[in-house]
Design an enzyme around this catalytic site. Structure first.
Site, PDB file in Angstrom:
ATOM      1  N   SER A 123       0.840  -1.202   0.000  1.00 36.34           N
ATOM      2  CA  SER A 123       0.000   0.000   0.000  1.00 36.34           C
ATOM      3  C   SER A 123       0.870   1.245   0.000  1.00 36.34           C
ATOM      4  CB  SER A 123      -0.847  -0.026   1.278  1.00 36.34           C
ATOM      5  OG  SER A 123      -1.455   1.217   1.497  1.00 36.34           O
ATOM      6  N   TYR A 147      -1.919  -1.050  10.974  1.00 38.28           N
ATOM      7  CA  TYR A 147      -2.192  -1.581   9.635  1.00 38.28           C
ATOM      8  C   TYR A 147      -1.000  -1.312   8.715  1.00 38.28           C
ATOM      9  CZ  TYR A 147      -3.682  -1.727   4.814  1.00 38.28           C
ATOM     10  OH  TYR A 147      -3.721  -1.976   3.464  1.00 38.28           O
ATOM     11  N   LYS A 151       2.011  -3.848   6.853  1.00 34.62           N
ATOM     12  CA  LYS A 151       2.442  -3.887   5.439  1.00 34.62           C
ATOM     13  C   LYS A 151       3.957  -3.705   5.333  1.00 34.62           C
ATOM     14  CE  LYS A 151      -1.548  -4.483   3.500  1.00 34.62           C
ATOM     15  NZ  LYS A 151      -1.860  -5.771   2.904  1.00 34.62           N
TER      16      LYS A 151
HETATM   17  P1  NAD Z   1     -11.043  -6.869   1.352  1.00 35.59           P
HETATM   18  O1  NAD Z   1     -11.231  -6.876   2.832  1.00 35.59           O
HETATM   19  O2  NAD Z   1     -12.229  -6.616   0.492  1.00 35.59           O
HETATM   20  O3  NAD Z   1     -10.383  -8.247   0.887  1.00 35.59           O
HETATM   21  C1  NAD Z   1      -9.526  -8.995   1.703  1.00 35.59           C
HETATM   22  C2  NAD Z   1     -10.000 -10.439   1.657  1.00 35.59           C
HETATM   23  O4  NAD Z   1      -9.131 -11.229   2.476  1.00 35.59           O
HETATM   24  C3  NAD Z   1     -11.430 -10.622   2.204  1.00 35.59           C
HETATM   25  O5  NAD Z   1     -12.169 -11.412   1.309  1.00 35.59           O
HETATM   26  C4  NAD Z   1     -11.214 -11.327   3.535  1.00 35.59           C
HETATM   27  O6  NAD Z   1     -12.304 -12.167   3.865  1.00 35.59           O
HETATM   28  C5  NAD Z   1      -9.929 -12.096   3.274  1.00 35.59           C
HETATM   29  N1  NAD Z   1      -9.141 -12.401   4.473  1.00 35.59           N
HETATM   30  C6  NAD Z   1      -8.761 -11.552   5.455  1.00 35.59           C
HETATM   31  N2  NAD Z   1      -8.035 -12.213   6.380  1.00 35.59           N
HETATM   32  C7  NAD Z   1      -7.934 -13.496   5.964  1.00 35.59           C
HETATM   33  C8  NAD Z   1      -7.318 -14.652   6.486  1.00 35.59           C
HETATM   34  N3  NAD Z   1      -6.653 -14.616   7.653  1.00 35.59           N
HETATM   35  N4  NAD Z   1      -7.408 -15.807   5.799  1.00 35.59           N
HETATM   36  C9  NAD Z   1      -8.095 -15.859   4.630  1.00 35.59           C
HETATM   37  N5  NAD Z   1      -8.714 -14.804   4.085  1.00 35.59           N
HETATM   38  C10 NAD Z   1      -8.631 -13.629   4.744  1.00 35.59           C
HETATM   39  O7  NAD Z   1      -9.869  -5.823   1.033  1.00 35.59           O
HETATM   40  P2  NAD Z   1      -9.371  -5.259  -0.367  1.00 35.59           P
HETATM   41  O8  NAD Z   1      -9.704  -3.819  -0.426  1.00 35.59           O
HETATM   42  O9  NAD Z   1      -9.771  -6.144  -1.479  1.00 35.59           O
HETATM   43  O10 NAD Z   1      -7.801  -5.350  -0.134  1.00 35.59           O
HETATM   44  C11 NAD Z   1      -7.046  -6.460  -0.565  1.00 35.59           C
HETATM   45  C12 NAD Z   1      -5.604  -6.270  -0.113  1.00 35.59           C
HETATM   46  O11 NAD Z   1      -5.100  -5.036  -0.626  1.00 35.59           O
HETATM   47  C13 NAD Z   1      -5.435  -6.186   1.400  1.00 35.59           C
HETATM   48  O12 NAD Z   1      -4.243  -6.846   1.761  1.00 35.59           O
HETATM   49  C14 NAD Z   1      -5.314  -4.705   1.666  1.00 35.59           C
HETATM   50  O13 NAD Z   1      -4.582  -4.426   2.822  1.00 35.59           O
HETATM   51  C15 NAD Z   1      -4.579  -4.240   0.418  1.00 35.59           C
HETATM   52  N6  NAD Z   1      -4.815  -2.823   0.101  1.00 35.59           N
HETATM   53  C16 NAD Z   1      -6.099  -2.349   0.015  1.00 35.59           C
HETATM   54  C17 NAD Z   1      -6.311  -1.001  -0.254  1.00 35.59           C
HETATM   55  C18 NAD Z   1      -7.702  -0.439  -0.287  1.00 35.59           C
HETATM   56  O14 NAD Z   1      -7.854   0.755  -0.097  1.00 35.59           O
HETATM   57  N7  NAD Z   1      -8.743  -1.219  -0.550  1.00 35.59           N
HETATM   58  C19 NAD Z   1      -5.216  -0.162  -0.468  1.00 35.59           C
HETATM   59  C20 NAD Z   1      -3.928  -0.675  -0.400  1.00 35.59           C
HETATM   60  C21 NAD Z   1      -3.741  -2.030  -0.113  1.00 35.59           C
HETATM   61  C1  WQD Z   2      -9.296   9.906   1.090  1.00 32.35           C
HETATM   62  C2  WQD Z   2      -9.436  11.403   1.319  1.00 32.35           C
HETATM   63  C3  WQD Z   2      -9.691  11.976   3.633  1.00 32.35           C
HETATM   64  C4  WQD Z   2     -13.598  10.019   4.145  1.00 32.35           C
HETATM   65  C5  WQD Z   2      -6.805   4.823   3.175  1.00 32.35           C
HETATM   66  C6  WQD Z   2      -5.776   4.099   3.988  1.00 32.35           C
HETATM   67  C7  WQD Z   2      -4.657   3.641   3.100  1.00 32.35           C
HETATM   68  C8  WQD Z   2      -5.172   2.838   1.904  1.00 32.35           C
HETATM   69  C9  WQD Z   2      -6.287   3.532   1.205  1.00 32.35           C
HETATM   70  C10 WQD Z   2      -5.064   0.509   2.421  1.00 32.35           C
HETATM   71  C11 WQD Z   2      -8.644  11.910   2.526  1.00 32.35           C
HETATM   72  C12 WQD Z   2     -10.949  12.323   2.864  1.00 32.35           C
HETATM   73  C13 WQD Z   2     -12.410  10.490   3.613  1.00 32.35           C
HETATM   74  C14 WQD Z   2     -14.598  10.942   4.554  1.00 32.35           C
HETATM   75  C15 WQD Z   2     -13.174  12.749   3.833  1.00 32.35           C
HETATM   76  N1  WQD Z   2      -5.714   1.574   2.319  1.00 32.35           N
HETATM   77  N2  WQD Z   2     -12.200  11.833   3.467  1.00 32.35           N
HETATM   78  N3  WQD Z   2     -14.337  12.275   4.372  1.00 32.35           N
HETATM   79  O1  WQD Z   2      -7.008   7.859   4.018  1.00 32.35           O
HETATM   80  O2  WQD Z   2      -6.110   8.234   1.674  1.00 32.35           O
HETATM   81  O3  WQD Z   2      -6.212   5.958   2.578  1.00 32.35           O
HETATM   82  O4  WQD Z   2      -7.281   3.951   2.153  1.00 32.35           O
HETATM   83  O5  WQD Z   2      -3.887   0.311   2.318  1.00 32.35           O
HETATM   84  O6  WQD Z   2      -3.808   2.877   3.894  1.00 32.35           O
HETATM   85  O7  WQD Z   2      -5.266   4.994   4.979  1.00 32.35           O
HETATM   86  O8  WQD Z   2      -8.300   7.078   1.972  1.00 32.35           O
HETATM   87  O9  WQD Z   2     -10.647   7.157   1.244  1.00 32.35           O
HETATM   88  O10 WQD Z   2     -10.129   7.242   3.724  1.00 32.35           O
HETATM   89  O11 WQD Z   2      -9.581   9.199   2.305  1.00 32.35           O
HETATM   90  O12 WQD Z   2     -12.992  13.958   3.721  1.00 32.35           O
HETATM   91  O13 WQD Z   2     -15.663  10.590   5.084  1.00 32.35           O
HETATM   92  O14 WQD Z   2     -10.814  11.677   1.616  1.00 32.35           O
HETATM   93  O15 WQD Z   2      -9.429  12.937   4.627  1.00 32.35           O
HETATM   94  O16 WQD Z   2      -8.198  13.210   2.197  1.00 32.35           O
HETATM   95  P1  WQD Z   2      -6.863   7.403   2.619  1.00 32.35           P
HETATM   96  P2  WQD Z   2      -9.751   7.603   2.336  1.00 32.35           P
END
Ligand code: NAD
Ligand code: WQD
Length: 336
Positions: A123, A147, A151
């Protein structure tokens, strides 16, 4: 065969479609702690085929071993993990156990079975509060919550695995802000309870489930005072995983690669784009900054272009249009 951990989740389900469309055979492994079996049923209806599924936890090495016994796994795409920043502050042990111990168990089973190719969901959060933007892969790394730290630790653990055995092929994909949904409107992001992230919150305001959006901070040094992020369409992200798998054999060492568009948008710019796409009003109030938020975060995506020949194809209008299509067709997500 590709093992997709967390394949029922938001990004995983979209990636399953892209993998199958690109000709890969996959098996999904998920414990459904944050997803619904419906997402995979819908993926199956989109790709018009059955997808093998094993219900299990990545910390459970016995069930994982059964998967390796049953299927000839060549590579792993590892999405499984917990991802809510605020919750991780309240439950650090659960986050470290699930994300870090889960990844260690997975890598042990991979090693024991001679499977040494992994694409890991990292991430942009690993850049902490960046010194400048755009952010390139060589920027210093840091974390401000459990979190993000999970990572960061997993990235380091994977590097150590490579140091111990250079036959591993490891790609760390650092996603910026994934949004949007599959163009069919059949799968998308389905957060539990009140959404933490901007796009699902806006979608729920537009559909009338919430009264208004709280904009966290109007006094940042950005063009309109609100925070700037690099939103990336989940379908582009999914294609990035296909490119990673297609190229992984060419790489030596551990490759960290940004997946972002390179274009930052402020919160208010996203609100305006969403209003245009949905033809709905999104009322908002500017409130105080959210703790832990940074001002501005967007990628330098040139490395992904260079090594994967990948770049994002969708702009903010597509992202909002597809998020709205999913939200309006499924007002209560998979529970609709
Ligand atoms: P999500 O929660 O929709 O998907 C994660 C999946 O993993 C879910 O289906 C959950 O049931 C499964 N899971 C969690 N723990 C598990 C375990 N111990 N064993 C088996 N399955 C398990 O999340 P997402 O948004 O699809 O994110 C996927 C990956 O990408 C995650 O690792 C997340 O940290 C990373 N990521 C997400 C974002 C974001 O903003 N969505 C941003 C950067 C990185
Ligand atoms: C985006 C912008 C908020 C909600 C998060 C995690 C990051 C990654 C992606 C996994 C910011 C603003 C948000 C609201 C708002 N996930 N905001 N009102 O914080 O950039 O990233 O998700 O790895 O680790 O931290 O994403 O969508 O929460 O916020 O004003 O109700 O929207 O302040 O500027 P963020 P976000």
């Amino acid at each position: 065969m590709i093992l997709v951990t967390g394949g029922a989740g938001y990004i995983g389900s979209h990636t399953c479609i892209s993998l199958i469309e690109a000709g890969f055979d996959i098996v999904v492994y998920d414990n459904f702690s944050n997803s619904s079996k419906k997402s995979l049923q819908r993926v199956e209806s989109i790709v018009e085929r059955n997808i093998p599924l094993v219900e299990g936890d990545i910390r459970d090495k016995e069930v994982l071993q059964d998967v390796f016994d049953k299927y000839d796994i060549d590579s792993v795409i590892h999405f499984a993990g917990l991802k809510a920043v605020g919750e991780s502050v309240q439950k650090p042990l659960e986050y470290y156990d699930n994300n870090i111990n889960g990844t260690i168990a997975l890598c042990e089973v991979m090693r024991d079975n001679g499977c040494k190719k992994i694409v890991f969901s990292s991430s942009a959060t690993v850049y902490g509060d960046p010194k400048s933007v755009p952010i390139s892969e060589d920027f210093p790394l840091s974390a401000t919550n459990p979190y993000g730290r999970s990572k960061l630790f997993i990235e380091e653990i994977l590097r150590d695995i490579y140091v111990s055995d250079a036959t591993w092929k490891i790609i760390l994909l650092r996603y910026f802000n994934p949004v949007g949904a599959h163009k069919s409107g059949l799968i998308g992001e389905d957060p539990n309870g009140i959404p933490n992230n901007l796009m699902p919150y806006i979608s729920q305001v537009a559909i009338g489930k919430r009264d208004y959006l709280s904009v966290f901070g109007g006094d940042y040094a950005t063009n309109d005072g609100t925070g700037v992020r690099d939103y990336i369409h989940v379908e582009d992200l999914a294609d990035g995983h296909v490119k990673a798998l297609e190229n992984i054999d060419k790489f030596d060492g551990v490759k960290a690669i940004n997946l972002g568009t390179g274009q930052g948008y402020s919160v208010l710019e996203v609100v305006k784009a969403f209003e245009r796409a949905s033809e709905k009003k999104v009322p908002y109030k500017i409130v105080g900054r959210r703790e832990g938020d940074i001002q501005s975060c967007y990628a330098d995506p040139s490395y992904a272009k260079k090594v994967l020949d990948w770049s994002a194809k969708h702009g903010i209008n597509d992202m909002c249009k597809d998020a709205w299509n999913w939200q309006s067709k499924n007002p209560n997500g998979y529970g609709s």
